[in-house]
Design a protein around this motif. Sequence first.
Motif, short mmCIF file in Angstrom:
data_model
loop_
_atom_site.label_atom_id
_atom_site.label_comp_id
_atom_site.label_asym_id
_atom_site.label_seq_id
_atom_site.Cartn_x
_atom_site.Cartn_y
_atom_site.Cartn_z
N SER A 1 65.75 -71.56 -35.74
CA SER A 1 64.29 -71.46 -35.76
C SER A 1 63.68 -72.34 -34.67
O SER A 1 62.75 -71.93 -33.97
CB SER A 1 63.76 -71.87 -37.14
N ALA A 2 64.23 -73.55 -34.51
CA ALA A 2 63.71 -74.46 -33.48
C ALA A 2 63.95 -73.89 -32.09
O ALA A 2 63.07 -73.97 -31.21
CB ALA A 2 64.38 -75.83 -33.61
N ALA B 1 64.21 -70.74 -31.35
CA ALA B 1 63.30 -69.61 -31.17
C ALA B 1 61.90 -70.10 -30.81
O ALA B 1 61.23 -69.53 -29.91
CB ALA B 1 63.26 -68.77 -32.45
N ARG B 2 61.45 -71.17 -31.49
CA ARG B 2 60.11 -71.71 -31.17
C ARG B 2 60.08 -72.27 -29.75
O ARG B 2 59.08 -72.14 -29.04
CB ARG B 2 59.73 -72.79 -32.19
N GLU C 1 59.78 -69.41 -27.39
CA GLU C 1 58.41 -68.90 -27.40
C GLU C 1 57.48 -69.80 -26.60
O GLU C 1 56.61 -69.32 -25.85
CB GLU C 1 57.92 -68.78 -28.85
N ALA C 2 57.65 -71.13 -26.76
CA ALA C 2 56.80 -72.07 -26.02
C ALA C 2 57.05 -71.94 -24.52
O ALA C 2 56.10 -71.98 -23.70
CB ALA C 2 57.08 -73.50 -26.48
#
Length: 290
Positions: free
Chosen positions: A242-243, A245-246, A249-250
Motif C-alpha cells: 500500500s505504501a 502504491a501511494r 501515485e505521489a
Amino acid sequence: MNMDVESVAAELYAVRPSEFTSARDAYVAKARKAGDRELAAAIAALRKPTVAVWTAGLLARGRPEEARQLLLLGEALRTAHRTLDAGQLRKLSHDQHVVIGRLARAARSLAAESDQTVSEPVLSEVERILHAVLADPEVAERWAGGRLVRSPDPASGFTGLEPQPGAAPPRRKESAPPEPAGPAARRAPAPGTGGGAEQARRQRIEAAREELAEARAEADRLSTEEAAAQELADGAEAAVRSAVARLEEARAASAAAAAGLRTAGQAAAKARKRADAAARKAEKLAGSEA
C-alpha cells in the motif's frame, strides 16, 4: 470431434466454480452437435466442485512437486501408523501440520491469481481435504488425478490402519525369576499362554498412542503460532504494498504537476511575446499619426 469425458473433466475442473456450469453446457452442446449422445450425457453428469475442492485441486495442477511431496508424506504416515513407530509418528505428525498449513496458504494464493476469493472457512475446509489426502489413499489418488469433486468425509486420524503383526517393538528379555515351588507353582501361568505378552503389547500400543497425542498437540500449538506469524507477515507485506502504491501515485502526481508547470510557463512566454509585439505595433501606429 476428438474429445472424451476424462479430458473434458480435466479442463472443467481447472476453471473457476462460477464458470463451471456454462463451460460444461458448452461441451455438452458440442458433443450433441457431433452426434455423440453418450458423451454428452457423461459430460452433463459431471458435478460442479465446491470452492474448497477446486482450491485444493489447484495444488495438484499448479504445484506438482509439492503435491508429490504431500503424497509421499501420506504414505510415510500410514506406514508409521501400521508399524506403531512412535518416533517416526511424532516427527511426521509435526511435518503434517506444517506442510498442510503451508500448502493451504499456497492454494489460496493460486486461487487469488484466478480472481477467486477464499474465505477463512473455505481455507479450513481446504486443510481438512488435505488431511484426508494424507489419511486415505483413495482420496489421494482422486485428488492427484484432478478427479476430486466433493469434500471427502472428515478424516478422523488414520482409522482402519491396523498394526502389522509383530509391529510393536519387542520387549527386552529379562532374567526369569526362580520358579516357585509347591502350590505357587501351580498358580503361575503356564509358558505359552501369552497373557503377559498380550498385556505388554497393549501397554506398548497405548504408550505409542499417548506419544502420538502429545506430538499432535505440540504440532497444533506450533501450527497456530506459525499461522499467527504468517498473518502478521501478510499484514506487513500488505502495508508495504500500500505504501509503495501511494508513493507511485505521489510520483505520478508530481510528474503531472511538473508537466503542467512547464506547459503553463511556455504559454505564459508566448503570451508575453504577443503582448510585446502588440505594444510595439501600437507605439508604431501612434508615432505615424503624430
